[in-house]
Design a protein around this motif. Structure first.
Motif, PDB file in Angstrom:
ATOM      1  N   THR A 213       0.270  -1.086   0.415  1.00 21.53           N
ATOM      2  CA  THR A 213       0.216   0.127   0.021  1.00 21.53           C
ATOM      3  C   THR A 213       1.077   1.519   0.060  1.00 21.53           C
ATOM      4  N   SER A 214       1.949   1.200   0.350  1.00 23.96           N
ATOM      5  CA  SER A 214       3.064   2.447   0.382  1.00 23.96           C
ATOM      6  C   SER A 214       3.541   2.782  -0.481  1.00 23.96           C
ATOM      7  N   TYR A 215       2.726   2.262  -1.827  1.00 24.22           N
ATOM      8  CA  TYR A 215       3.650   2.506  -2.896  1.00 24.22           C
ATOM      9  C   TYR A 215       2.139   2.822  -4.006  1.00 24.22           C
ATOM     10  N   SER A 216       1.414   3.008  -3.687  1.00 22.51           N
ATOM     11  CA  SER A 216       0.295   3.295  -4.490  1.00 22.51           C
ATOM     12  C   SER A 216      -0.287   4.337  -4.737  1.00 22.51           C
ATOM     13  N   TYR A 217      -1.478   4.935  -5.645  1.00 22.26           N
ATOM     14  CA  TYR A 217      -1.792   5.302  -6.001  1.00 22.26           C
ATOM     15  C   TYR A 217      -2.828   6.162  -5.045  1.00 22.26           C
ATOM     16  N   ARG A 218      -3.507   5.127  -4.071  1.00 25.47           N
ATOM     17  CA  ARG A 218      -4.404   4.866  -3.033  1.00 25.47           C
ATOM     18  C   ARG A 218      -3.647   6.050  -2.144  1.00 25.47           C
ATOM     19  N   MET A 219      -2.257   5.445  -2.038  1.00 26.87           N
ATOM     20  CA  MET A 219      -1.536   6.203  -1.146  1.00 26.87           C
ATOM     21  C   MET A 219      -1.132   7.743  -1.145  1.00 26.87           C
ATOM     22  N   ALA A 220      -1.299   7.378  -2.443  1.00 30.70           N
ATOM     23  CA  ALA A 220      -0.981   9.744  -2.886  1.00 30.70           C
ATOM     24  C   ALA A 220      -2.263  10.662  -2.281  1.00 30.70           C
ATOM     25  N   LYS A 221      -3.356   9.520  -2.948  1.00 31.08           N
ATOM     26  CA  LYS A 221      -5.019  10.076  -2.831  1.00 31.08           C
ATOM     27  C   LYS A 221      -5.318  10.630  -1.533  1.00 31.08           C
ATOM     28  N   SER A 222      -4.388   9.673  -0.427  1.00 26.48           N
ATOM     29  CA  SER A 222      -4.861  10.122   1.216  1.00 26.48           C
ATOM     30  C   SER A 222      -3.749  10.492   1.518  1.00 26.48           C
ATOM     31  N   ARG A 223      -2.857  10.577   1.033  1.00 26.42           N
ATOM     32  CA  ARG A 223      -1.687  11.500   1.625  1.00 26.42           C
ATOM     33  C   ARG A 223      -2.468  12.977   1.261  1.00 26.42           C
ATOM     34  N   ARG A 224      -2.873  13.341   0.100  1.00 22.16           N
ATOM     35  CA  ARG A 224      -3.177  14.341  -0.463  1.00 22.16           C
ATOM     36  C   ARG A 224      -4.812  15.291   0.692  1.00 22.16           C
ATOM     37  N   ILE A 225      -5.720  13.651   1.413  1.00 24.30           N
ATOM     38  CA  ILE A 225      -6.283  14.360   2.352  1.00 24.30           C
ATOM     39  C   ILE A 225      -6.079  14.848   3.212  1.00 24.30           C
ATOM     40  N   TYR A 226      -4.650  14.452   4.452  1.00 19.79           N
ATOM     41  CA  TYR A 226      -4.177  14.315   4.918  1.00 19.79           C
ATOM     42  C   TYR A 226      -3.761  15.280   5.256  1.00 19.79           C
ATOM     43  N   ALA A 227      -2.815  15.957   4.284  1.00 18.97           N
ATOM     44  CA  ALA A 227      -2.598  17.260   4.120  1.00 18.97           C
ATOM     45  C   ALA A 227      -3.416  18.532   4.301  1.00 18.97           C
ATOM     46  N   GLU A 228      -4.176  18.096   3.701  1.00 15.82           N
ATOM     47  CA  GLU A 228      -5.391  19.386   3.425  1.00 15.82           C
ATOM     48  C   GLU A 228      -6.026  19.447   4.655  1.00 15.82           C
ATOM     49  N   LYS A 229      -6.455  17.942   5.590  1.00 17.53           N
ATOM     50  CA  LYS A 229      -6.867  17.637   7.452  1.00 17.53           C
ATOM     51  C   LYS A 229      -6.279  18.991   7.381  1.00 17.53           C
ATOM     52  N   LEU A 230      -4.641  18.495   7.797  1.00 15.43           N
ATOM     53  CA  LEU A 230      -3.617  19.584   8.570  1.00 15.43           C
ATOM     54  C   LEU A 230      -3.888  21.243   8.801  1.00 15.43           C
ATOM     55  N   ILE A 231      -3.746  21.265   7.389  1.00 14.71           N
ATOM     56  CA  ILE A 231      -4.237  22.320   7.021  1.00 14.71           C
ATOM     57  C   ILE A 231      -4.691  23.150   7.271  1.00 14.71           C
ATOM     58  N   ASN A 232      -6.650  22.454   7.508  1.00 16.48           N
ATOM     59  CA  ASN A 232      -6.967  23.517   8.253  1.00 16.48           C
ATOM     60  C   ASN A 232      -7.314  22.512   9.431  1.00 16.48           C
ATOM     61  N   ASN A 233      -6.554  22.395   9.975  1.00 11.52           N
ATOM     62  CA  ASN A 233      -6.980  22.288  11.464  1.00 11.52           C
ATOM     63  C   ASN A 233      -6.066  23.081  12.147  1.00 11.52           C
ATOM     64  N   PHE A 234      -5.029  23.139  11.716  1.00 10.44           N
ATOM     65  CA  PHE A 234      -3.008  23.598  12.442  1.00 10.44           C
ATOM     66  C   PHE A 234      -3.080  25.194  11.196  1.00 10.44           C
ATOM     67  N   PRO A 235      -3.804  25.343  11.500  1.00 12.26           N
ATOM     68  CA  PRO A 235      -3.143  27.318  10.331  1.00 12.26           C
ATOM     69  C   PRO A 235      -2.569  28.160  11.249  1.00 12.26           C
ATOM     70  N   ASP A 236      -1.485  28.906  10.078  1.00 14.29           N
ATOM     71  CA  ASP A 236      -0.238  29.428  10.593  1.00 14.29           C
ATOM     72  C   ASP A 236      -0.696  30.719  11.749  1.00 14.29           C
ATOM     73  N   ASP A 237      -0.536  30.334  12.598  1.00 12.68           N
ATOM     74  CA  ASP A 237      -0.530  31.418  13.808  1.00 12.68           C
ATOM     75  C   ASP A 237       0.496  32.647  14.156  1.00 12.68           C
ATOM     76  N   TYR A 238       0.373  34.004  13.963  1.00 12.94           N
ATOM     77  CA  TYR A 238       1.403  34.586  14.018  1.00 12.94           C
ATOM     78  C   TYR A 238       1.679  35.465  15.355  1.00 12.94           C
ATOM     79  N   PHE A 239       0.887  35.543  15.774  1.00 14.04           N
ATOM     80  CA  PHE A 239       1.125  36.329  16.893  1.00 14.04           C
ATOM     81  C   PHE A 239       1.181  35.492  18.137  1.00 14.04           C
ATOM     82  N   MET A 240       1.177  33.585  18.155  1.00 12.26           N
ATOM     83  CA  MET A 240       1.784  33.138  18.899  1.00 12.26           C
ATOM     84  C   MET A 240       3.537  32.723  18.588  1.00 12.26           C
ATOM     85  N   GLY A 241       3.852  32.815  17.024  1.00 13.57           N
ATOM     86  CA  GLY A 241       4.873  32.256  16.154  1.00 13.57           C
ATOM     87  C   GLY A 241       4.497  30.667  15.691  1.00 13.57           C
TER      88      GLY A 241
END
Length: 315
Positions: A213-241
């Motif tokens: 599975t580590s080398y499958s197309y499904r893994m690449a698609k899943s990586r994209r979904i997870y990255a988007e999830k992290l980007i949405n859940n952990f936005p940059d907080d410039y005030f707190m650095g």
């Protein structure tokens, strides 16, 4: 201590018998072995019918193919144990796997999961790297959010024993993911305050090969979904650095996408290269003013050309 062992299976006839035997031969027996056949179309079903044990209750569930995360969740939902031990169909536990992983739970009430080092092996089960995690610059156990966001966590479900209450309290595996679902689960458990304990000894074998599975197309698609999830859940907080996206998430997935691109490019799978290229552009832009170079991205738009340039450079 009641442990439920769970194996999701999808077309695993090559390795499933060895995986199952490694559960049955444990020095500390689980109370049950739950095998979820996730819509296999090979001979897995016939192998599973012959599995018997006088000491461990065996449950075999047949379901339509819905992915490994869904199969694991299904197994947990019908389990009787207080602790969950997952095993992938092509991995193998050493006989003292459960015995050693269970010990830390007796001394701490807040442990969400215990995990260990592992031995990397090839398709034939022959060792490639002993104590694989010790060879990586990844920190164990997990103590800082920045480390969890910046790098792949390298906590394999097959090398872990999980508190069932902790697992259920965070909602189990995200069933959209068929890759990075383990990182996602353990990140949520960490964020909800559960402790983790690392044993620096290999207690299992991790089989990695080009059909996994580590080398499958499904893994690449899943990586994209997870990255988007992290980007949405952990936005940059410039005030707190705390610039989670710029300094942690974007560099991580930029490097991962580049590595996957180069691998597929060398395999001359140019169509898959083109699918990954937009991800590289997105992560590159999110890097903003970081130290990462951006000059190579433009030429990667043309994978066949990039392949030729790599060949010329290597001469």
């Amino acid at each position: 201590m009641k442990i439920s062992a769970i194996i999701p299976v999808y077309n695993g006839e090559k390795f499933i018998k060895e995986a199952i035997n490694s559960v049955l031969n444990q020095t500390k027996k689980p109370i049950e072995l739950i095998i979820v056949d996730d819509g296999s179309t090979d001979g897995s079903e016939f192998i599973l019918k012959d599995i018997k044990s006088e000491t461990i209750e065996i449950k075999i569930i047949k379901t339509e193919n819905g992915g490994q995360s869904r199969a694991r969740n299904l197994g947990v939902n019908i389990s009787k144990g207080d602790y969950i031990a997952f095993l992938d169909q092509d991995d193998v536990w050493y006989e003292n796997h459960l015995e050693i992983l269970s010990k830390p739970f007796y001394n701490c009430n807040n442990i969400g999961w215990v995990y260990s080092d592992l031995d990397e092996c090839d398709k034939n089960g022959l060792i490639i790297t002993k104590n694989f995690l010790s060879t990586l610059p990844i920190k164990h156990p997990k103590k800082k959010l920045a480390d969890l966001l910046s790098n792949d966590m390298f906590i394999l479900p097959s090398a872990s024993l999980i508190n069932k209450k902790a697992f259920l309290s965070v909602g189990g595996f995200d069933e959209r993911l068929s890759g990075y679902e383990d990182d996602d689960l353990f990140l949520r458990m960490f964020r909800n305050g559960f402790d983790n304990y690392f044993i620096p000894k290999a207690l299992s074998k991790w089989r990695i090969y080009n059909e996994s599975t580590s080398y499958s197309y499904r893994m690449a698609k899943s990586r994209r979904i997870y990255a988007e999830k992290l980007i949405n859940n952990f936005p940059d907080d410039y005030f707190m650095g705390r610039n989670w996206v710029r300094d942690c998430i974007a560099p991580r997935f930029y490097n991962n996408a580049i590595s996957q691109y180069l691998l597929l490019n060398d395999m001359k799978k140019y169509n898959q290269c083109k699918e990954i290229y937009p991800d590289i552009i997105i992560y590159n832009r999110l890097l903003k003013n970081s130290i990462y170079r951006k000059t190579k991205v433009k030429i990667m738009k043309y994978p066949a050309l990039y392949y030729l340039l790599r060949k010329i450079k290597s001469r």
